[in-house]
Write a protein that holds these residues in place. Structure first.
Motif, PDB file in Angstrom:
ATOM      1  N   GLU A  94      11.387  16.013   8.151  1.00  0.00           N
ATOM      2  CA  GLU A  94      11.742  16.207   9.455  1.00  0.00           C
ATOM      3  C   GLU A  94      10.411  17.152  10.392  1.00  0.00           C
ATOM      4  OE1 GLU A  94      14.135  16.203  11.683  1.00  0.00           O
ATOM      5  OE2 GLU A  94      14.949  14.597   9.740  1.00  0.00           O
ATOM      6  N   LEU A  95       9.605  17.871   9.395  1.00  0.00           N
ATOM      7  CA  LEU A  95       7.740  19.008   9.800  1.00  0.00           C
ATOM      8  C   LEU A  95       6.981  17.513  10.399  1.00  0.00           C
ATOM      9  CD1 LEU A  95       8.556  21.670   7.496  1.00  0.00           C
ATOM     10  CD2 LEU A  95       8.479  21.506  10.559  1.00  0.00           C
ATOM     11  N   MET A  96       7.173  16.835   9.027  1.00  0.00           N
ATOM     12  CA  MET A  96       5.855  15.251   9.338  1.00  0.00           C
ATOM     13  C   MET A  96       6.968  14.539  10.040  1.00  0.00           C
ATOM     14  SD  MET A  96       5.464  15.005   4.966  1.00  0.00           S
ATOM     15  CE  MET A  96       4.070  13.608   6.011  1.00  0.00           C
ATOM     16  N   THR A  97       7.584  14.035  10.655  1.00  0.00           N
ATOM     17  CA  THR A  97       8.480  13.371  11.653  1.00  0.00           C
ATOM     18  C   THR A  97       8.150  13.867  12.904  1.00  0.00           C
ATOM     19  OG1 THR A  97       9.866  12.481  10.240  1.00  0.00           O
ATOM     20  CG2 THR A  97      10.122  12.332  12.879  1.00  0.00           C
ATOM     21  N   ALA A  98       8.061  15.624  13.186  1.00  0.00           N
ATOM     22  CA  ALA A  98       7.145  16.209  14.146  1.00  0.00           C
ATOM     23  C   ALA A  98       5.758  15.965  13.647  1.00  0.00           C
ATOM     24  CB  ALA A  98       7.849  17.330  14.650  1.00  0.00           C
ATOM     25  N   THR A  99       5.244  15.669  13.798  1.00  0.00           N
ATOM     26  CA  THR A  99       3.850  14.889  13.808  1.00  0.00           C
ATOM     27  C   THR A  99       2.734  16.820  12.739  1.00  0.00           C
ATOM     28  OG1 THR A  99       2.963  16.387  15.855  1.00  0.00           O
ATOM     29  CG2 THR A  99       3.593  13.461  14.884  1.00  0.00           C
ATOM     30  N   VAL A 100       3.522  17.199  12.369  1.00  0.00           N
ATOM     31  CA  VAL A 100       3.134  18.405  11.322  1.00  0.00           C
ATOM     32  C   VAL A 100       2.427  18.254  10.056  1.00  0.00           C
ATOM     33  CG1 VAL A 100       3.414  20.961  10.308  1.00  0.00           C
ATOM     34  CG2 VAL A 100       5.048  20.158  12.009  1.00  0.00           C
TER      35      VAL A 100
END
Length: 756
Positions: free
Chosen positions: A166-172
């Motif tokens: 989820e974090l990577m999907t949110a471009t973190v």
């Protein structure tokens, strides 16, 4: 952005119960003890009930919500009134004062305040919980490191994997995320294997010591203070040393750096040059664009997007799932291929590759801008937009005509339409109802031309025309409402881009919900809110040139569908004759639009369109059809300052000799310009009583006669002035009928446009 010597450490977890709040508190106190530094602990858990208040034993002076609402400048003196101190050197900012409160604050507002507070603290530890919202992502954006607390349990590891996704999907950036393994014992899973499986580095291991942890919570004192020499406290000291040994500075420099010399061929910053904006020639394409193309190529190899898009078939859930999956893959590819990107560059690359893969590429940004009403693409390198009635050249461009052509294909294909050399132009619509027209080579000499007239996100109402746009007065609006309700046949006339379809949509909303409505359009734009609506849309010919369904076909067919009202988006050809025939055969209350600059021109335009039907009718017969079918012509115009006004409401009275007779009821008269070059003018009632008023009165609908005089009509200046509420319009349905005025003698209207 926090000062260079200040580091924000955010703490989260994939699942509740992993001990993240206890970890965040003890980490803050450990940093203060080991490094002899001032540390700020923030409780930013959106579901916090004051957990950190209990764990630390500190009663907050102010909460995050208090700071966001405060207008006080941040200074050393004000911090004493905001942050609760602890003798160890830790200061505390709470989420809530008590369990009855909830943390709901703007992320951007708190980010500004925290950037100012950060200059006084070298270390800030924020417990952001597991439920990540705008506030938590704002803190992550400022972070030097994001610590993901997990435990060596199968279910927890699975939840942690999901949270990382989820974090990577949110471009973190993935480089920002480090693991902390809590509650480690000899019987647990191998921490190293878990880290390898999650593909994230392991910062530290914290042994399981439930007794020490529980006692510290009961005493409201972190155990790194009361049990400093225990293995669990020593694990925190080790993590503190790792963080202070240069790791934080290294991560902050890598993730938050302003420039990107290894990728840039020029010295421009990404904020001044759009990633999708190429230089003056293809040889000068910047490195970020090249990277974007590489990521897109790798994405095509990893996913069969064409097949996946076909499977969604307009299913919102499947589309959302595909978008999430695609975004995750793009994020991973960006981390692999663009290792030297700053956070801002990374986010921009991910967004633009996603827009290119699933959306409309560079146009997505313009479509999301509420101020943009129209987008005009003249080849890949020139995109013009209309804002507030003014045309400007956008800085956004396509990388090539091929990319632009792919976007056009993506728009028209789901609608069953095609655009190729045989049929090089096409009308279509977007999912939100926005109208699209596309023309490609060889007709478009400078590359594909694409025009998008955006559908407004907020449904425009008649009140917007009166108060917000000042396009008409309240009496005019109420008069039109009654005319629609009572079933008058109405033609909306106007030039290109004047807002005919929008006004048609608004007026159609006045049709009683008890009536059956058939709408006929080339590209479905009308969004009627009544329940009993049948929407019909034309269909182009297939590859063999067969199967075309025109507006005329649909109007004829609609007559067999037992309509009470027929609403045609626009009459452009011989369909006008079919529309007039429908109006003359008992389908009262029908409406359509035509391209014309005055009501008189609208009549002439209808004549011309009827002649295009190929029926070889005499002109007088056509004019009689118009005079018998049409009751009202509403003229809407776009003025020189970009504002739109209903410049005339004109009744079609009948025939005098060979001429269709018109009488103007309301008009807008321009009188000049103000200092801002805004058009100044007045809405005027012409003193003429519509002939259909008596018919309305027989039905029990009474309209005050002074509505049609200057005393009953508020004169309203244009764009820069306010429209006063009309005292008469609210009494339109009153049974009290004022004394009748003498209806002026009708005059024959000549072709010079006196009626318009």
């Amino acid at each position: 952005m926090l000062p260079q010597n200040s580091h924000l450490i955010t703490v989260t977890g994939g699942k509740g119960g992993v001990g993240k709040s206890l970890f965040a508190a003890n980490l803050a106190f450990s940093l203060a003890q080991e490094l002899k530094a001032k540390v700020l602990l923030i409780d930013a858990d959106s579901k916090s009930c004051g957990d950190q208040n209990i764990i630390t034993g500190i009663k907050p002076i102010k909460t995050i919500g208090d700071i966001v609402k405060s207008t006080e400048m941040i200074s050393p003196q004000s911090l004493k009134r905001i942050l609760a101190p602890h003798p160890s050197g830790v200061h505390f900012l709470g989420a809530v004062h008590n369990p009855h409160q909830r943390l709901t604050s703007s992320g951007s507002a708190f980010k500004k305040q925290l950037s100012l507070i950060g200059q006084y603290f070298p270390f800030i530890v924020a417990d952001i919980g597991t439920d990540l919202t705008d506030l938590q992502y704002a803190l992550i954006e400022l972070s030097s490191i994001l610590l993901m607390v997990t435990t060596p349990e199968v279910l927890v590891v699975n939840q942690t994997r999901h949270q990382i996704q989820e974090l990577m999907t949110a471009t973190v950036p993935s480089d920002l995320i480090y693991l902390v393994m809590n509650k480690v014992n000899n019987a647990s899973l191998s921490p190293q294997s878990i880290a390898q499986n999650l593909r994230r580095p392991l910062l530290g291991l914290i042994p399981q010591d439930d007794i020490t942890a529980l006692n510290s919570v009961k005493q409201s004192t972190p155990f790194v203070l009361t049990n400093a020499n225990t293995p669990i406290a020593n694990a925190y000291k080790e993590i503190s040393r790792k963080l202070s040994s240069g790791l934080l500075q290294k991560l902050k420099s890598a993730v938050h750096k302003k420039g990107n010399l290894q990728l840039k061929q020029k010295t421009e910053s990404p904020s001044t040059k759009s990633i999708s904006s190429p230089s003056t020639s293809s040889e000068e394409t910047d490195a970020l664009t090249q990277l974007k193309l590489q990521i897109h190529s790798a994405l095509i190899k990893e996913m069969d997007l064409k097949k996946d898009l076909t499977k969604t078939k307009g299913d919102p859930e499947k589309e959302k799932e595909l978008r999430s999956k695609t975004l995750a893959v793009i994020s991973q590819l960006t981390d692999r291929l663009g290792q030297h990107l700053s956070r801002e560059e990374r986010s921009a690359v991910i967004k633009q590759v996603l827009d290119e893969a699933l959306g409309l590429g560079p146009l997505e940004e313009l479509l999301a801008d509420p101020k943009v009403s129209e987008i005009m693409v003249n080849g890949a390198k020139k995109i013009y937009v209309e804002r507030d009635g003014r045309l400007t050249l956008s800085k956004i461009t396509f990388t090539s005509n091929t990319q632009l052509r792919n976007v056009i294909e993506r728009i028209v294909t789901p609608l069953g339409r095609r655009i190729d050399e045989k049929t090089p132009y096409c009308d279509a619509r977007l999912k939100d109802g926005s109208r699209v027209n596309a023309v490609i080579e060889p007709l478009a000499l400078d590359g594909p031309a694409l025009t998008i007239r955006k559908f407004p996100e907020e449904r425009i109402t008649i009140e917007d025309y009166v108060k917000r746009f000042k396009s008409m007065t309240q009496p005019m609006a109420d008069f039109l409402r009654i005319c629609v309700e009572q079933g008058l046949n109405i033609i909306i006339s106007g030039g290109t881009g004047t807002g005919k379809t929008t006004l048609l949509n608004v007026l159609s909303g006045f049709i009683p919900a008890t009536e059956r409505i058939i709408t006929v359009e080339d590209a479905a734009e009308l969004q009627l809110k009544q329940e009993h609506v049948v929407r019909l849309e034309t269909r182009p010919a297939n590859m063999e040139g067969e199967g075309e369904v025109t507006i005329r076909d649909l109007i004829r067919n609609s007559l067999r569908m037992r309509p009470d009202r027929i609403v045609v988006g626009e009459c452009r050809d011989g369909a006008a004759l079919d529309m007039l025939s429908a109006m003359n055969t008992g389908h009262d209350g029908s409406m359509t639009t035509v391209h014309a600059n005055t009501p008189r021109e609208a009549v002439s335009r209808l004549e011309t369109l009827c002649l295009m039907a190929g029926m070889d009718l005499p002109v007088r017969a056509i004019r009689e059809q118009i005079a018998g079918a049409v009751n009202l012509i509403i003229q809407i115009s776009r003025l020189s300052d970009g504002s739109r006004k209903v410049t005339s409401i004109t009744e079609v009275v009948g025939m005098q000799g060979e001429t269709v007779t018109l009488q103007e009821i309301f008009r807008f008269k321009e009188t000049g310009f103000d200092k801002n070059r805004k058009v100044i003018g007045q809405f005027q009632a012409m003193g003429r009583i519509p002939t259909f008023i008596e018919k309305f009165e027989k039905r029990g609908v009474h309209i005050p006669r002074n509505l049609f005089t200057s005393s009953g009509q508020e004169n309203t200046s244009s764009s820069s002035s306010q429209t006063s509420p009309d005292k008469v319009s609210s009494k339109l349905s009153s049974p009290k009928i004022q004394k009748k005025l003498v209806r002026p003698k009708l005059k024959k209207i000549s072709g010079e446009g006196k009626g318009g």
